[in-house]
Write an enzyme that holds these catalytic residues in place. Structure first.
Site, PDB file in Angstrom:
ATOM      1  N   ASP A 192       0.877  -1.039  -0.515  1.00 55.32           N
ATOM      2  CA  ASP A 192       0.289  -0.165   0.270  1.00 55.32           C
ATOM      3  C   ASP A 192       0.799   0.995   0.081  1.00 55.32           C
ATOM      4  O   ASP A 192       0.691   1.989  -0.720  1.00 55.32           O
ATOM      5  CB  ASP A 192      -1.078  -0.014   1.209  1.00 55.32           C
ATOM      6  CG  ASP A 192      -2.811  -0.427   0.924  1.00 55.32           C
ATOM      7  OD1 ASP A 192      -2.797  -0.599   0.076  1.00 55.32           O
ATOM      8  OD2 ASP A 192      -2.554  -1.046   2.440  1.00 55.32           O
ATOM      9  N   GLU A 217      -5.578   7.078   0.172  1.00 54.15           N
ATOM     10  CA  GLU A 217      -5.446   6.126   1.178  1.00 54.15           C
ATOM     11  C   GLU A 217      -4.216   5.829   2.575  1.00 54.15           C
ATOM     12  O   GLU A 217      -5.135   5.927   4.043  1.00 54.15           O
ATOM     13  CB  GLU A 217      -5.718   4.170   0.786  1.00 54.15           C
ATOM     14  CG  GLU A 217      -6.922   3.492   1.863  1.00 54.15           C
ATOM     15  CD  GLU A 217      -6.929   2.415   1.171  1.00 54.15           C
ATOM     16  OE1 GLU A 217      -8.130   1.732   2.753  1.00 54.15           O
ATOM     17  OE2 GLU A 217      -7.166   2.409   0.371  1.00 54.15           O
ATOM     18  N   ASP A 256      -6.318   3.857  -4.782  1.00 56.32           N
ATOM     19  CA  ASP A 256      -6.311   2.829  -4.180  1.00 56.32           C
ATOM     20  C   ASP A 256      -5.387   1.947  -4.362  1.00 56.32           C
ATOM     21  O   ASP A 256      -4.994   1.270  -4.984  1.00 56.32           O
ATOM     22  CB  ASP A 256      -7.662   2.547  -3.960  1.00 56.32           C
ATOM     23  CG  ASP A 256      -7.827   1.176  -3.111  1.00 56.32           C
ATOM     24  OD1 ASP A 256      -7.077   1.245  -2.400  1.00 56.32           O
ATOM     25  OD2 ASP A 256      -9.015   0.562  -2.865  1.00 56.32           O
ATOM     26  N   ILE A 283      -3.970  -1.003  -3.213  1.00 56.24           N
ATOM     27  CA  ILE A 283      -3.952  -2.342  -3.410  1.00 56.24           C
ATOM     28  C   ILE A 283      -5.667  -2.291  -2.749  1.00 56.24           C
ATOM     29  O   ILE A 283      -6.029  -2.432  -1.508  1.00 56.24           O
ATOM     30  CB  ILE A 283      -3.348  -3.085  -2.417  1.00 56.24           C
ATOM     31  CG1 ILE A 283      -1.985  -2.938  -2.760  1.00 56.24           C
ATOM     32  CG2 ILE A 283      -3.895  -4.619  -2.413  1.00 56.24           C
ATOM     33  CD1 ILE A 283      -0.734  -4.244  -2.170  1.00 56.24           C
ATOM     34  N   ASP A 284      -6.327  -2.975  -3.489  1.00 57.19           N
ATOM     35  CA  ASP A 284      -8.133  -2.667  -2.990  1.00 57.19           C
ATOM     36  C   ASP A 284      -8.308  -4.200  -3.217  1.00 57.19           C
ATOM     37  O   ASP A 284      -7.677  -4.947  -4.219  1.00 57.19           O
ATOM     38  CB  ASP A 284      -8.639  -1.868  -4.623  1.00 57.19           C
ATOM     39  CG  ASP A 284      -9.930  -1.909  -4.509  1.00 57.19           C
ATOM     40  OD1 ASP A 284     -10.465  -2.117  -2.588  1.00 57.19           O
ATOM     41  OD2 ASP A 284     -10.440  -2.176  -5.101  1.00 57.19           O
ATOM     42  N   THR A 298      -7.344  -6.059  -0.123  1.00 58.42           N
ATOM     43  CA  THR A 298      -6.735  -7.602   0.840  1.00 58.42           C
ATOM     44  C   THR A 298      -5.871  -8.433   0.709  1.00 58.42           C
ATOM     45  O   THR A 298      -5.262  -9.239   0.989  1.00 58.42           O
ATOM     46  CB  THR A 298      -6.877  -6.431   2.300  1.00 58.42           C
ATOM     47  OG1 THR A 298      -6.836  -5.335   1.662  1.00 58.42           O
ATOM     48  CG2 THR A 298      -5.839  -7.048   3.159  1.00 58.42           C
ATOM     49  N   ASP A 339     -12.801   3.611  -3.744  1.00 61.81           N
ATOM     50  CA  ASP A 339     -13.771   2.493  -4.050  1.00 61.81           C
ATOM     51  C   ASP A 339     -13.763   2.305  -5.414  1.00 61.81           C
ATOM     52  O   ASP A 339     -14.309   0.756  -5.549  1.00 61.81           O
ATOM     53  CB  ASP A 339     -13.755   1.872  -3.131  1.00 61.81           C
ATOM     54  CG  ASP A 339     -13.222   1.483  -1.100  1.00 61.81           C
ATOM     55  OD1 ASP A 339     -12.649   0.448  -1.892  1.00 61.81           O
ATOM     56  OD2 ASP A 339     -13.430   1.641  -0.211  1.00 61.81           O
TER      57      ASP A 339
END
Length: 358
Positions: A48, A71, A143, A145-146, A148, A289
């Site tokens: 991230d 984020e 974002d 790393i959408d 996880t 998102d």
């Protein structure tokens, strides 16, 4: 005369591609080769931060006056206790920034051999993502790393970048390193970029930027129509989806995967609708998102609203405010789907009321 947002589109493809290579490297180095304790999300933390550092650093060079809604922030990394994590992030970010130039890359964006940055520069880049959003002006949402859990399983996750101008998404790029180019051939080539520019349509291409293919959502056909939904029932109510399917007379099983990869699949015709129905009271969706995914849907011929039929509002800050749930589908299915959703929501609210009285 060039089309609007040509440079922004080229930039977003370049930035997301580098972030995808970085996150794949994090997976190969930190997930596959290290024994993780159950619940350990440290590789995601590394990925991230590193991916946001790379994209934000490139944005600062390419569009220095644009705001960024990201984020992550770097407060924990600046502390003495964050030294080990900080060093790892600096190493990975520089590995991505200094990789050879590829299709559409421009060295002035601070990429290519010799583009290393020091720790302070990269931490500052992460912290540029602290913009609170708003109704006017240009801002990018990241974002890094959408998805996880999908990332940790080696399954679906996405790197997401979108440009919002005066509360309207104008450019969106979605990078899905583990997604097959063709979902019906799961063992075939993997790694997709989904790209959309308002008024210019949507495309899928390889992670290299090669082989762009226009995307068009197929018409509504009940016999083949299926839902795309989250793997985790905690993210979106599976039982609600089942009730909606029953009302519409749908027989196809849902396609379950993590992340905004669902939006890319929907845009290219894998499944007929993506729904995200809230599972908890008071939860507000984050703009990062859904910004890229919403543009992919509309530019491939679909409609996206909340469960009340209202458009998603990206001008309220870092969340979608009072938008309740998300419904994305092809145009000729939206009215039917919205009606079924509202019917089921009403039933569920009635059940909750009756339970509370009992």
């Amino acid at each position: 005369m060039s089309l609007p947002y040509t440079t922004e589109k080229q930039f977003a493809i370049s930035a997301v591609r580098r972030a995808c290579l970085l996150t794949s490297s994090v997976f190969n180095k930190l997930v596959k080769n290290e024994t993780l304790v159950k619940g350990d999300k440290s590789p995601v933390t590394v990925g991230d931060y590193s991916a946001q550092a790379v994209i934000s650093s490139m944005l600062h060079r390419a569009f220095p006056n644009d705001s960024i809604v990201g984020e992550e922030d770097a407060a924990d990394l600046r502390a003495d206790s964050g030294a080990s994590l900080r060093n790892r992030i600096v190493e990975l970010a520089n590995e991505a920034l200094t990789a050879e130039l590829g299709i559409g890359d421009i060295a002035e964006w601070g990429i290519g051999p010799g583009s290393e940055q020091n720790a302070d520069e990269l931490l500052d880049a992460i912290d540029r993502g602290n913009y609170e959003g708003g109704r006017s002006g240009r801002m990018w949402t990241i974002d890094p790393i959408d998805g996880t859990k999908g990332f940790l399983r080696g399954e679906q996750y996405a790197v997401c970048l979108a440009l919002i101008v005066d509360a309207q998404v104008q450019v969106g790029v979605l990078g899905c390193p583990n997604l097959p180019l063709n979902l019906s051939k799961p063992d075939g080539d993997k790694g997709c970029l989904f790209v959309a520019v308002r008024g210019q349509g949507a495309q899928q291409m390889k992670l290299t930027g090669a082989d762009p293919t226009p995307l068009t959502m197929p018409p509504y056909t009940p016999s083949t129509f299926s839902f795309l939904e989250s793997v985790e029932a905690a993210h979106s109510s599976h039982s609600t989806t089942s009730r909606i399917s029953a009302i519409l007379g749908l027989t196809q099983s849902p396609i379950r995967m993590d992340s905004q990869a669902k939006y890319g699949c929907l845009a290219r015709g894998d499944g007929g609708a993506y729904m995200r129905m809230p599972t908890g009271v008071g939860y507000k969706e984050k703009i990062w998102d859904h910004a890229t995914g919403s543009l992919l849907v509309t530019e491939s011929g679909g409609i996206i609203t909340d469960s009340r039929g209202r458009p998603l509002d990206f001008g309220l800050g870092r969340t979608l405010g009072e938008n309740y749930g998300v419904i994305a589908t092809v145009k000729d299915a939206h009215e039917k789907l919205l009606s079924a959703v509202q019917q089921v929501v009403k039933q569920e609210q009635k059940q909750v009321t009756e339970k509370s009285k009992a």
